[in-house]
Scaffold this motif. Structure first.
Motif, short mmCIF file in Angstrom:
data_model
loop_
_atom_site.label_atom_id
_atom_site.label_comp_id
_atom_site.label_asym_id
_atom_site.label_seq_id
_atom_site.Cartn_x
_atom_site.Cartn_y
_atom_site.Cartn_z
N GLY A 236 64.26 18.02 8.43
CA GLY A 236 64.22 19.26 9.18
C GLY A 236 63.58 19.09 10.55
N LEU A 239 66.12 17.44 12.79
CA LEU A 239 67.23 18.33 13.14
C LEU A 239 66.84 19.30 14.23
CD1 LEU A 239 70.12 19.27 12.53
CD2 LEU A 239 69.19 20.77 10.76
N GLY A 244 66.70 23.52 11.55
CA GLY A 244 65.75 22.47 11.20
C GLY A 244 64.46 23.03 10.65
N ALA A 248 63.03 22.16 7.11
CA ALA A 248 61.67 21.61 6.97
C ALA A 248 60.84 22.46 6.01
CB ALA A 248 61.00 21.54 8.33
#
Length: 401
Positions: A236, A239, A244, A248
């Motif tokens: 995450g 990303l 993200g 995460a």
């Protein structure tokens, strides 16, 4: 040498590769392969059963058989005496209340030794934290009242970073003090199970050879937890963006669950390291073997213990914090006005005294529950109660020749 690990107090030989198969069972002529049974020569006294007899006139039922071993509630027991209790716990599988009571009883019975250890450790920790807060933690910079939300967030992050850096030395001192406390209290509680007091000096002599390995174990577990959390949140973080952040968060939640599972799985590693003289990795494997099949029970007892410790800490800390704020003169007025009050030595000293009292009570209870959970699991899986009875010198439990 029998397959069941014995009661290994500090200084005795370790036990490796044991499982529940070593629990004593009724004797048979031999094992399946024809060899002799692999268990200790020293077993509890045979039951003294009386043969059925004719009813005595005026007596409605014939005399019941009596047994020379066991305790109430054990399978197959009729009129058996209660389990032996040479120390702070009865020598049988323990309930939740008995584990908590055993920890408190140790504190009450051996209060001189226990409080000498816990108060000394608490004073060192509180003094280190007090000095760090007063001299090492930098004062937060003044924030512009017209600051944007982003500037306020940056200010909060900078203040948190400065506080963590300033409290680093105090944290290391507290870690070492807590480590020594846990090691010494483990020795004291292991002797309390046998009803034998131990001085602080004797406890130190027993625990000192294991301190470096205990330090390694203490550092390894949080580092392992941090690594797991980082790996779970890394996709995450790489990303980025809102997607993200969501990934995460999910990864962090999964990592947290995994960390909790591992911490309970390895929660008995410390007493295994101290009492069986295991290495770091071996003690973790030993803990995993003892916890297997009882994870939820140990998790529940540990969670209940931490909640009780938190309540005790709040009951003690809140009055001291209130007195400390009132003693500052303008402490309450500063808080009510919304400004950031600058607490001085008076507040820090008063709250530090409360912290010492809290730690002196909670350290022994936390250590006691951990050690008694370890003892309870070994009683359930490895018939440790027989070894404890022999170690305590109870009649009928002589050592093997």
């Amino acid at each position: 040498m029998n397959d069941t690990p014995g009661w290994t107090s500090p200084g005795s030989a370790p036990s490796d590769g044991q499982d529940g198969s070593g629990v004593p069972r009724p004797a048979t002529p031999g094992d399946a392969n024809g060899s002799a049974p692999q268990w200790s020569k020293d077993q509890p006294p045979a039951g003294q059963w009386s043969a059925p007899s004719a009813p005595v006139p005026g007596q409605s039922t014939p005399p019941q058989p009596t047994a020379g071993w066991g305790g109430p509630g054990r399978p197959g027991g009729w009129g058996k005496p209660p389990a032996a209790k040479p120390g702070v716990i009865p020598l049988r599988p323990l309930g939740v209340g008995e584990i908590l009571d055993g920890a408190v009883t140790t504190l009450r019975t051996y209060w001189r030794t226990v409080l000498t250890i816990s108060v000394t450790v608490a004073v060192i920790s509180q003094v280190a934290e007090l000095l760090a807060q007063r001299y090492l933690v930098p004062a937060p910079p003044k924030l512009n009242p017209d600051a944007t939300p982003a500037e306020k967030l940056d200010h909060a992050m900078d203040s948190m970073q400065s506080s963590l850096i300033g409290l680093g030395p105090a944290f290391l001192i507290m870690l070492m003090a807590t480590l020594v406390s846990a090691a010494l209290l483990t020795v004291v509680i292991s002797r309390a199970v046998l009803g034998r007091p131990v001085s602080v000096g004797a406890a130190w002599q027993e625990a000192r050879p294991r301190l470096l390995q205990l330090l390694g174990l203490t550092l390894l577990l949080p580092l392992m937890s941090a690594a797991i959390m980082f790996v779970c949140m890394l996709p995450g973080l790489l990303l980025g963006g809102s997607g993200g952040a969501a990934l995460a968060g999910i990864g962090g939640l999964g990592g947290f669950v995994l960390v909790i599972w591992l911490m309970i799985r390895f929660s008995l590693a410390s007493p295994a390291l101290m009492l069986e003289r295991q290495g770091i990795v071996q003690s973790m494997k030993r803990s995993a073997k003892l916890v297997q099949g009882s994870w939820w029970r140990i998790f529940g007892i540990t969670l209940l213990t931490q909640l009780l410790i938190f309540l005790v800490a709040m009951i003690i800390a809140i009055p001291f914090a209130t007195i400390g704020i009132a003693a500052e003169g303008d402490g309450f007025s500063g808080i009510l006005s919304g400004s950031d009050p600058d607490f001085g030595w008076t507040f820090l000293i008063i709250t530090g005294i409360g912290g010492v009292i809290t730690s002196a009570i909670t350290y022994p209870i936390s250590a006691g529950v951990t050690v008694l959970l370890y003892v309870d699991q070994r009683i359930r899986r490895e018939a440790l109660d027989l070894e404890l009875a022999r170690a305590a010198g109870l009649p009928g439990y002589t050592s093997g020749s």
